[in-house]
Design a protein around this motif. Structure first.
Motif, PDB file in Angstrom:
ATOM      1  N   ILE A 170      14.935  31.081 -52.041  1.00  0.00           N
ATOM      2  CA  ILE A 170      15.957  30.112 -52.414  1.00  0.00           C
ATOM      3  C   ILE A 170      16.065  29.073 -51.307  1.00  0.00           C
ATOM      4  CG2 ILE A 170      18.449  29.821 -52.758  1.00  0.00           C
ATOM      5  CD1 ILE A 170      18.407  32.586 -54.128  1.00  0.00           C
ATOM      6  N   VAL A 171      16.117  27.793 -51.715  1.00  0.00           N
ATOM      7  CA  VAL A 171      16.321  26.705 -50.766  1.00  0.00           C
ATOM      8  C   VAL A 171      17.579  25.952 -51.175  1.00  0.00           C
ATOM      9  CG1 VAL A 171      15.375  24.582 -49.810  1.00  0.00           C
ATOM     10  CG2 VAL A 171      13.864  26.492 -50.281  1.00  0.00           C
ATOM     11  N   GLY A 172      18.445  25.679 -50.223  1.00  0.00           N
ATOM     12  CA  GLY A 172      19.659  24.948 -50.548  1.00  0.00           C
ATOM     13  C   GLY A 172      20.396  24.505 -49.306  1.00  0.00           C
ATOM     14  N   THR A 173      21.465  23.744 -49.524  1.00  0.00           N
ATOM     15  CA  THR A 173      22.316  23.328 -48.419  1.00  0.00           C
ATOM     16  C   THR A 173      23.416  24.366 -48.225  1.00  0.00           C
ATOM     17  OG1 THR A 173      21.915  21.028 -48.995  1.00  0.00           O
ATOM     18  CG2 THR A 173      23.751  21.452 -47.526  1.00  0.00           C
ATOM     19  N   LEU A 174      23.514  24.890 -47.023  1.00  0.00           N
ATOM     20  CA  LEU A 174      24.487  25.938 -46.726  1.00  0.00           C
ATOM     21  C   LEU A 174      25.874  25.328 -46.501  1.00  0.00           C
ATOM     22  CD1 LEU A 174      25.017  28.951 -46.063  1.00  0.00           C
ATOM     23  CD2 LEU A 174      24.527  28.404 -43.685  1.00  0.00           C
ATOM     24  N   LEU A 175      26.834  25.798 -47.282  1.00  0.00           N
ATOM     25  CA  LEU A 175      28.210  25.307 -47.116  1.00  0.00           C
ATOM     26  C   LEU A 175      29.098  26.304 -46.380  1.00  0.00           C
ATOM     27  CD1 LEU A 175      28.950  23.573 -50.539  1.00  0.00           C
ATOM     28  CD2 LEU A 175      27.976  22.617 -48.470  1.00  0.00           C
ATOM     29  N   PRO A 234      37.545  31.295 -39.448  1.00  0.00           N
ATOM     30  CA  PRO A 234      37.868  31.245 -40.873  1.00  0.00           C
ATOM     31  C   PRO A 234      37.181  30.093 -41.610  1.00  0.00           C
ATOM     32  CG  PRO A 234      39.771  30.635 -39.539  1.00  0.00           C
ATOM     33  CD  PRO A 234      38.719  31.115 -38.604  1.00  0.00           C
ATOM     34  N   SER A 235      36.811  29.039 -40.878  1.00  0.00           N
ATOM     35  CA  SER A 235      36.174  27.886 -41.526  1.00  0.00           C
ATOM     36  C   SER A 235      34.845  28.254 -42.172  1.00  0.00           C
ATOM     37  CB  SER A 235      35.948  26.790 -40.496  1.00  0.00           C
ATOM     38  OG  SER A 235      35.167  27.273 -39.423  1.00  0.00           O
ATOM     39  N   ARG A 236      34.196  29.248 -41.608  1.00  0.00           N
ATOM     40  CA  ARG A 236      32.944  29.747 -42.149  1.00  0.00           C
ATOM     41  C   ARG A 236      33.094  30.187 -43.607  1.00  0.00           C
ATOM     42  NH1 ARG A 236      30.559  34.332 -38.169  1.00  0.00           N
ATOM     43  NH2 ARG A 236      29.752  32.832 -36.688  1.00  0.00           N
ATOM     44  N   LYS A 237      34.199  30.889 -43.855  1.00  0.00           N
ATOM     45  CA  LYS A 237      34.413  31.494 -45.168  1.00  0.00           C
ATOM     46  C   LYS A 237      35.061  30.562 -46.174  1.00  0.00           C
ATOM     47  CE  LYS A 237      36.037  35.597 -46.267  1.00  0.00           C
ATOM     48  NZ  LYS A 237      36.856  36.815 -46.225  1.00  0.00           N
ATOM     49  N   GLU A 238      35.579  29.462 -45.662  1.00  0.00           N
ATOM     50  CA  GLU A 238      36.401  28.598 -46.503  1.00  0.00           C
ATOM     51  C   GLU A 238      35.648  28.111 -47.742  1.00  0.00           C
ATOM     52  OE1 GLU A 238      39.307  26.099 -44.209  1.00  0.00           O
ATOM     53  OE2 GLU A 238      38.307  24.560 -45.406  1.00  0.00           O
ATOM     54  N   ALA A 239      34.374  27.767 -47.553  1.00  0.00           N
ATOM     55  CA  ALA A 239      33.573  27.261 -48.671  1.00  0.00           C
ATOM     56  C   ALA A 239      33.434  28.308 -49.770  1.00  0.00           C
ATOM     57  CB  ALA A 239      32.200  26.830 -48.175  1.00  0.00           C
ATOM     58  N   LEU A 253      24.920  35.778 -36.279  1.00  0.00           N
ATOM     59  CA  LEU A 253      25.689  35.012 -37.265  1.00  0.00           C
ATOM     60  C   LEU A 253      26.117  33.649 -36.730  1.00  0.00           C
ATOM     61  CD1 LEU A 253      27.876  37.577 -39.222  1.00  0.00           C
ATOM     62  CD2 LEU A 253      25.646  36.628 -39.764  1.00  0.00           C
ATOM     63  N   GLU A 254      26.153  33.513 -35.410  1.00  0.00           N
ATOM     64  CA  GLU A 254      26.457  32.189 -34.844  1.00  0.00           C
ATOM     65  C   GLU A 254      25.290  31.234 -35.055  1.00  0.00           C
ATOM     66  OE1 GLU A 254      27.690  32.800 -30.791  1.00  0.00           O
ATOM     67  OE2 GLU A 254      29.506  33.838 -31.432  1.00  0.00           O
ATOM     68  N   LEU A 255      24.106  31.786 -35.082  1.00  0.00           N
ATOM     69  CA  LEU A 255      22.931  30.969 -35.415  1.00  0.00           C
ATOM     70  C   LEU A 255      23.032  30.460 -36.852  1.00  0.00           C
ATOM     71  CD1 LEU A 255      20.068  29.976 -34.540  1.00  0.00           C
ATOM     72  CD2 LEU A 255      19.178  32.074 -35.548  1.00  0.00           C
ATOM     73  N   VAL A 256      23.436  31.353 -37.735  1.00  0.00           N
ATOM     74  CA  VAL A 256      23.609  30.955 -39.135  1.00  0.00           C
ATOM     75  C   VAL A 256      24.738  29.931 -39.239  1.00  0.00           C
ATOM     76  CG1 VAL A 256      23.963  31.772 -41.487  1.00  0.00           C
ATOM     77  CG2 VAL A 256      22.835  33.256 -39.834  1.00  0.00           C
ATOM     78  N   ASP A 257      25.777  30.140 -38.441  1.00  0.00           N
ATOM     79  CA  ASP A 257      26.915  29.216 -38.433  1.00  0.00           C
ATOM     80  C   ASP A 257      26.466  27.797 -38.092  1.00  0.00           C
ATOM     81  OD1 ASP A 257      30.074  29.632 -38.460  1.00  0.00           O
ATOM     82  OD2 ASP A 257      29.587  28.058 -37.011  1.00  0.00           O
ATOM     83  N   LYS A 258      25.516  27.688 -37.202  1.00  0.00           N
ATOM     84  CA  LYS A 258      24.993  26.375 -36.807  1.00  0.00           C
ATOM     85  C   LYS A 258      24.271  25.675 -37.954  1.00  0.00           C
ATOM     86  CE  LYS A 258      24.288  27.440 -31.883  1.00  0.00           C
ATOM     87  NZ  LYS A 258      24.925  26.315 -31.199  1.00  0.00           N
ATOM     88  N   CYS A 259      23.862  26.457 -38.941  1.00  0.00           N
ATOM     89  CA  CYS A 259      23.125  25.883 -40.071  1.00  0.00           C
ATOM     90  C   CYS A 259      24.040  25.343 -41.162  1.00  0.00           C
ATOM     91  CB  CYS A 259      22.222  26.936 -40.697  1.00  0.00           C
ATOM     92  SG  CYS A 259      21.026  27.586 -39.560  1.00  0.00           S
ATOM     93  N   ILE A 260      25.336  25.574 -41.038  1.00  0.00           N
ATOM     94  CA  ILE A 260      26.253  25.091 -42.071  1.00  0.00           C
ATOM     95  C   ILE A 260      26.144  23.579 -42.161  1.00  0.00           C
ATOM     96  CG2 ILE A 260      28.698  24.789 -42.648  1.00  0.00           C
ATOM     97  CD1 ILE A 260      29.192  27.634 -41.733  1.00  0.00           C
ATOM     98  N   GLY A 261      25.951  23.104 -43.380  1.00  0.00           N
ATOM     99  CA  GLY A 261      25.810  21.671 -43.622  1.00  0.00           C
ATOM    100  C   GLY A 261      24.374  21.214 -43.692  1.00  0.00           C
ATOM    101  N   SER A 262      23.434  22.100 -43.342  1.00  0.00           N
ATOM    102  CA  SER A 262      22.029  21.683 -43.408  1.00  0.00           C
ATOM    103  C   SER A 262      21.242  22.563 -44.380  1.00  0.00           C
ATOM    104  CB  SER A 262      21.400  21.706 -42.018  1.00  0.00           C
ATOM    105  OG  SER A 262      21.632  22.932 -41.391  1.00  0.00           O
TER     106      SER A 262
END
Lengths: 90, 84
Positions: free
Chosen positions: A35-40, B6-11, A14-23
């Motif tokens: 599905i393709v999208g920007t991960l928030l 927690p920032s992960r879930k915030e969105a 899940l830390e790998l996925v965490d690194k993808c936030i914003g891309s």
């Protein structure tokens, strides 16, 4: 459990996925959906919040494409996540 | 499991607050779309919709004043700019 989290050389999935936030991220679902999208963001179930989303459905009539602004995707049917991947044509 | 920042879930939480009382599209795993005003949403993704319209293959098939959708069927919840 703690030994895994404290060892700096291992990266939790899940830390790998965490690194993808914003891309951009490419999500392969069960039952012929992608599905393709920007991960928030995402939670522990890998339910995901996505932006500027394109949904590709394989149907008997060919590929159906749906564009969406902002979605909360249920993690239940996710098979695989590909960081930065745009959908190949074809 | 509680080690996730927690920032992960915030969105997700902000999105849930944002769409409350707004028009949304709910897509089920079966491919059926429900468009309506989101009345309520819980942690199972159980959903209560108002002024619900049921779309099968993009065509309007049914209308319901109120509808409850059991969360296990939900593929995604999407915002809806305006009626298409």
């Amino acid at each position: 459990m703690t030994s895994v989290t404290t060892n700096p050389s291992t990266l939790l999935p899940l830390e790998l996925v965490d690194k993808c936030i914003g891309s951009r991220i490419h999500i392969i679902m069960k039952n012929d959906k992608e599905i393709v999208g920007t991960l928030l963001g995402f939670d522990d179930f890998v339910n995901m919040r996505l932006e500027d989303v394109t949904e590709y459905e394989a149907t008997p009539e060919g590929r159906r494409i749906t564009k969406l602004d902002n979605i909360l995707l249920n993690g239940n049917n996710i098979t695989m996540l590909v960081p930065g991947g745009e959908m190949p044509d074809a | 499991m509680s080690t996730a920042p927690p920032s992960r879930k915030e969105a997700l939480t902000s999105f849930i607050q944002q769409i409350h009382g707004r028009p949304v599209v709910v897509k089920l795993n079966s491919g059926v779309d429900y468009r309506g005003v989101l009345a309520c949403l819980d942690g199972y993704m159980n959903i209560a919709l108002e002024q619900t319209e049921e779309y099968v293959n993009g065509q309007l098939k049914n209308k319901y004043g109120d509808a409850f959708i059991r969360g296990n069927n939900v593929l995604y919840i999407s915002t809806q700019k305006r009626k298409v």
